[in-house]
Design a protein around this motif. Structure first.
Motif, PDB file in Angstrom:
ATOM      1  N   THR A  62       8.579  -3.194  -4.438  1.00 24.69           N
ATOM      2  CA  THR A  62       9.542  -4.297  -4.460  1.00 24.69           C
ATOM      3  C   THR A  62       9.805  -4.819  -3.054  1.00 24.69           C
ATOM      4  O   THR A  62       9.764  -6.037  -2.807  1.00 24.69           O
ATOM      5  N   LEU A  63      10.068  -3.918  -2.124  1.00 28.82           N
ATOM      6  CA  LEU A  63      10.360  -4.327  -0.746  1.00 28.82           C
ATOM      7  C   LEU A  63       9.139  -4.960  -0.091  1.00 28.82           C
ATOM      8  O   LEU A  63       9.273  -5.918   0.681  1.00 28.82           O
ATOM      9  N   CYS A  64       7.957  -4.430  -0.395  1.00 31.86           N
ATOM     10  CA  CYS A  64       6.730  -5.033   0.148  1.00 31.86           C
ATOM     11  C   CYS A  64       6.562  -6.461  -0.371  1.00 31.86           C
ATOM     12  O   CYS A  64       6.144  -7.359   0.375  1.00 31.86           O
ATOM     13  N   GLY A  65       6.878  -6.672  -1.648  1.00 33.19           N
ATOM     14  CA  GLY A  65       6.823  -8.028  -2.201  1.00 33.19           C
ATOM     15  C   GLY A  65       7.835  -8.948  -1.549  1.00 33.19           C
ATOM     16  O   GLY A  65       7.536 -10.115  -1.251  1.00 33.19           O
ATOM     17  N   MET A  66       9.031  -8.429  -1.309  1.00 36.63           N
ATOM     18  CA  MET A  66      10.057  -9.228  -0.644  1.00 36.63           C
ATOM     19  C   MET A  66       9.640  -9.589   0.773  1.00 36.63           C
ATOM     20  O   MET A  66       9.855 -10.724   1.230  1.00 36.63           O
ATOM     21  N   GLU A  67       9.041  -8.636   1.472  1.00 40.39           N
ATOM     22  CA  GLU A  67       8.560  -8.905   2.833  1.00 40.39           C
ATOM     23  C   GLU A  67       7.484  -9.986   2.825  1.00 40.39           C
ATOM     24  O   GLU A  67       7.491 -10.903   3.655  1.00 40.39           O
ATOM     25  N   ALA A  68       6.543  -9.867   1.888  1.00 38.50           N
ATOM     26  CA  ALA A  68       5.461 -10.853   1.815  1.00 38.50           C
ATOM     27  C   ALA A  68       6.004 -12.251   1.547  1.00 38.50           C
ATOM     28  O   ALA A  68       5.581 -13.232   2.173  1.00 38.50           O
ATOM     29  N   ARG A  69       6.954 -12.356   0.632  1.00 40.33           N
ATOM     30  CA  ARG A  69       7.541 -13.663   0.336  1.00 40.33           C
ATOM     31  C   ARG A  69       8.335 -14.200   1.531  1.00 40.33           C
ATOM     32  O   ARG A  69       8.482 -15.419   1.694  1.00 40.33           O
ATOM     33  N   ALA A  70       8.838 -13.288   2.362  1.00 45.30           N
ATOM     34  CA  ALA A  70       9.562 -13.701   3.565  1.00 45.30           C
ATOM     35  C   ALA A  70       8.624 -14.047   4.715  1.00 45.30           C
ATOM     36  O   ALA A  70       9.076 -14.539   5.758  1.00 45.30           O
ATOM     37  N   GLY A  71       7.323 -13.758   4.546  1.00 45.64           N
ATOM     38  CA  GLY A  71       6.350 -14.082   5.585  1.00 45.64           C
ATOM     39  C   GLY A  71       6.073 -12.962   6.551  1.00 45.64           C
ATOM     40  O   GLY A  71       5.618 -13.204   7.668  1.00 45.64           O
ATOM     41  N   VAL A  72       6.321 -11.703   6.134  1.00 45.40           N
ATOM     42  CA  VAL A  72       6.123 -10.548   7.006  1.00 45.40           C
ATOM     43  C   VAL A  72       5.216  -9.529   6.321  1.00 45.40           C
ATOM     44  O   VAL A  72       5.428  -9.188   5.159  1.00 45.40           O
ATOM     45  N   MET A  73       4.219  -9.040   7.020  1.00 53.33           N
ATOM     46  CA  MET A  73       3.348  -7.997   6.485  1.00 53.33           C
ATOM     47  C   MET A  73       4.094  -6.678   6.391  1.00 53.33           C
ATOM     48  O   MET A  73       5.047  -6.422   7.141  1.00 53.33           O
ATOM     49  N   SER A  74       3.642  -5.821   5.492  1.00 51.31           N
ATOM     50  CA  SER A  74       4.174  -4.469   5.368  1.00 51.31           C
ATOM     51  C   SER A  74       3.021  -3.524   5.059  1.00 51.31           C
ATOM     52  O   SER A  74       1.882  -3.962   4.864  1.00 51.31           O
ATOM     53  N   ILE A  75       3.317  -2.235   5.004  1.00 52.98           N
ATOM     54  CA  ILE A  75       2.273  -1.230   4.786  1.00 52.98           C
ATOM     55  C   ILE A  75       2.541  -0.474   3.494  1.00 52.98           C
ATOM     56  O   ILE A  75       3.579   0.186   3.357  1.00 52.98           O
ATOM     57  N   HIS A  76       1.622  -0.604   2.551  1.00 53.87           N
ATOM     58  CA  HIS A  76       1.625   0.221   1.340  1.00 53.87           C
ATOM     59  C   HIS A  76       0.921   1.513   1.720  1.00 53.87           C
ATOM     60  O   HIS A  76      -0.294   1.547   1.903  1.00 53.87           O
ATOM     61  N   GLY A  77       1.714   2.587   1.902  1.00 60.99           N
ATOM     62  CA  GLY A  77       1.095   3.816   2.383  1.00 60.99           C
ATOM     63  C   GLY A  77       2.026   5.004   2.296  1.00 60.99           C
ATOM     64  O   GLY A  77       3.120   4.925   1.718  1.00 60.99           O
ATOM     65  N   PRO A  78       1.611   6.140   2.847  1.00 61.38           N
ATOM     66  CA  PRO A  78       2.353   7.402   2.716  1.00 61.38           C
ATOM     67  C   PRO A  78       3.792   7.293   3.212  1.00 61.38           C
ATOM     68  O   PRO A  78       4.068   6.673   4.247  1.00 61.38           O
ATOM     69  N   MET A  79       4.698   7.920   2.476  1.00 63.38           N
ATOM     70  CA  MET A  79       6.123   7.917   2.828  1.00 63.38           C
ATOM     71  C   MET A  79       6.530   9.252   3.438  1.00 63.38           C
ATOM     72  O   MET A  79       5.747  10.200   3.507  1.00 63.38           O
ATOM     73  N   GLY A  80       7.788   9.313   3.869  1.00 64.08           N
ATOM     74  CA  GLY A  80       8.272  10.492   4.575  1.00 64.08           C
ATOM     75  C   GLY A  80       8.094  11.787   3.811  1.00 64.08           C
ATOM     76  O   GLY A  80       7.678  12.807   4.374  1.00 64.08           O
ATOM     77  N   LYS A  81       8.414  11.783   2.520  1.00 64.99           N
ATOM     78  CA  LYS A  81       8.297  12.984   1.686  1.00 64.99           C
ATOM     79  C   LYS A  81       6.891  13.550   1.727  1.00 64.99           C
ATOM     80  O   LYS A  81       6.695  14.772   1.797  1.00 64.99           O
ATOM     81  N   PHE A  82       5.900  12.670   1.704  1.00 67.31           N
ATOM     82  CA  PHE A  82       4.505  13.105   1.648  1.00 67.31           C
ATOM     83  C   PHE A  82       3.999  13.516   3.030  1.00 67.31           C
ATOM     84  O   PHE A  82       3.190  14.437   3.151  1.00 67.31           O
ATOM     85  N   LEU A  83       4.474  12.839   4.070  1.00 67.03           N
ATOM     86  CA  LEU A  83       4.118  13.262   5.420  1.00 67.03           C
ATOM     87  C   LEU A  83       4.670  14.649   5.705  1.00 67.03           C
ATOM     88  O   LEU A  83       4.009  15.477   6.338  1.00 67.03           O
ATOM     89  N   ALA A  84       5.893  14.909   5.221  1.00 63.37           N
ATOM     90  CA  ALA A  84       6.502  16.218   5.435  1.00 63.37           C
ATOM     91  C   ALA A  84       5.732  17.310   4.707  1.00 63.37           C
ATOM     92  O   ALA A  84       5.519  18.403   5.251  1.00 63.37           O
ATOM     93  N   LYS A  85       5.310  17.024   3.490  1.00 61.05           N
ATOM     94  CA  LYS A  85       4.604  18.019   2.677  1.00 61.05           C
ATOM     95  C   LYS A  85       3.336  18.501   3.369  1.00 61.05           C
ATOM     96  O   LYS A  85       3.027  19.696   3.376  1.00 61.05           O
TER      97      LYS A  85
END
Length: 311
Positions: A117-140
């Motif tokens: 959802t946030l990535c879609g909002m960023e794209a509509r606002a004209g800003v790139m984002s990263i679909h990728g690993p989150m904190g929980k998974f980096l910690a694991k």
């Protein structure tokens, strides 16, 4: 969709916010993610409400979760925002976080699943984002593994060029367009809203899913079809369909989706390692990208300035 900009890449010592816009994450995992960020040379900044619980699963009330996200956006010393996990809840921000706020503070936002959802909002606002690993998974995994290394590199300006082996359901062709999409169950309900990144005239659509049976996937794919989304697609990338219950007579989720895509003369890449599994290669949502599929395999190239690495 507006012209998309890439936020500045990070430098050693930059501050990275850790926020929980959706479901709760134990503080042990948040601390583990913070340790990974320190190991990468960044300074982690944990959101004020991270660690809270609200109604069982949420990481605080909608107001608390939004407050942490806003604080990270508005703080000029924060250079990137790493979401701790997905789950559910970001749909509450579609009408409470205006696109003007995102456009005014372009910085890398990282996440997947409900963070679609946030990535879609960023794209509509004209800003790139990263679909990728989150904190929980980096910690694991303590920041180990190819996906984490690709994310680290991408945050600091090393842009991957992906090469994939052939897949029996892939379809050949070449297409260039902004890359959008993510978790199917998350972005389909956003159609027609200001978080709908599929609204562009030409798109490359990425789809992944977890723990949905084929009837639900079929319903969502038909929803995309009926809204004319596939008419705007110049290519489709199918990621992981983790734990999805097979029925309706299809051998796989890819088989189901491709049965609809056969009506469109576009390239299709199956088996991209992104989604809810250990391998979750980062994707640049909003970036103008080229998908090339041949009998020998597929490549995905992001047209973003930066150092190049073959992955």
């Amino acid at each position: 969709m507006k012209r998309i900009i890439a936020p500045p890449f990070l430098a050693p010592g930059d501050r990275v916010a850790l926020v929980s816009p959706s479901y709760h994450v134990p503080m042990q995992a948040v601390e583990g993610a913070a340790a990974v960020l320190r190991g990468w040379g960044f300074e982690p900044v944990v959101g004020a409400h991270v660690g809270r619980r609200w109604r069982g699963s949420y990481a605080g009330s909608p107001e608390e979760r939004l407050a942490d996200l806003r604080a990270a956006l508005e703080d000029p010393s924060i250079k990137a925002i790493l979401c701790n996990r997905g789950g559910y809840g970001t749909i509450r921000f579609v009408d409470t976080l205006p696109p003007e706020e995102l456009a005014a503070h372009p910085k890398w936002l990282v996440g997947f699943s409900d963070i679609t959802t946030l990535c879609g909002m960023e794209a509509r606002a004209g800003v790139m984002s990263i679909h990728g690993p989150m904190g929980k998974f980096l910690a694991k995994d303590r920041g180990a593994g190819k996906s984490a290394e690709l994310l680290r590199g991408l945050l600091t300006g090393t842009v991957p060029e992906y090469a994939l082996p052939p897949h029996p359901l892939s379809r050949p062709g070449v297409a260039t367009a902004p890359l959008v999409g993510g978790n199917l169950s998350t972005f389909v309900p956003l159609l027609g809203t200001r978080a709908d990144a599929t609204a562009g005239r030409e798109i490359l659509l990425f789809i992944e899913e977890i723990e949905e049976d084929f009837r639900h996937i079929d319903r969502l794919i038909n929803t995309l079809r009926l809204h004319g989304v596939f008419d705007r697609c110049r290519g489709v990338i199918l990621g992981q369909f983790t734990g999805c219950e097979a029925n309706l007579g299809y051998d796989s989720a890819e088989d189901l989706v491709c049965s609809y895509l056969s009506d469109y003369d576009i390239p299709v890449c199956c088996g991209f390692p992104a989604g809810h599994e250990a391998e979750n290669w980062p994707l640049l949502i909003g970036a103008r990208s080229t998908l090339a599929v041949t009998e020998a395999g597929a490549t995905l190239t992001f047209h973003v300035r930066g150092r190049r690495t073959r992955a």
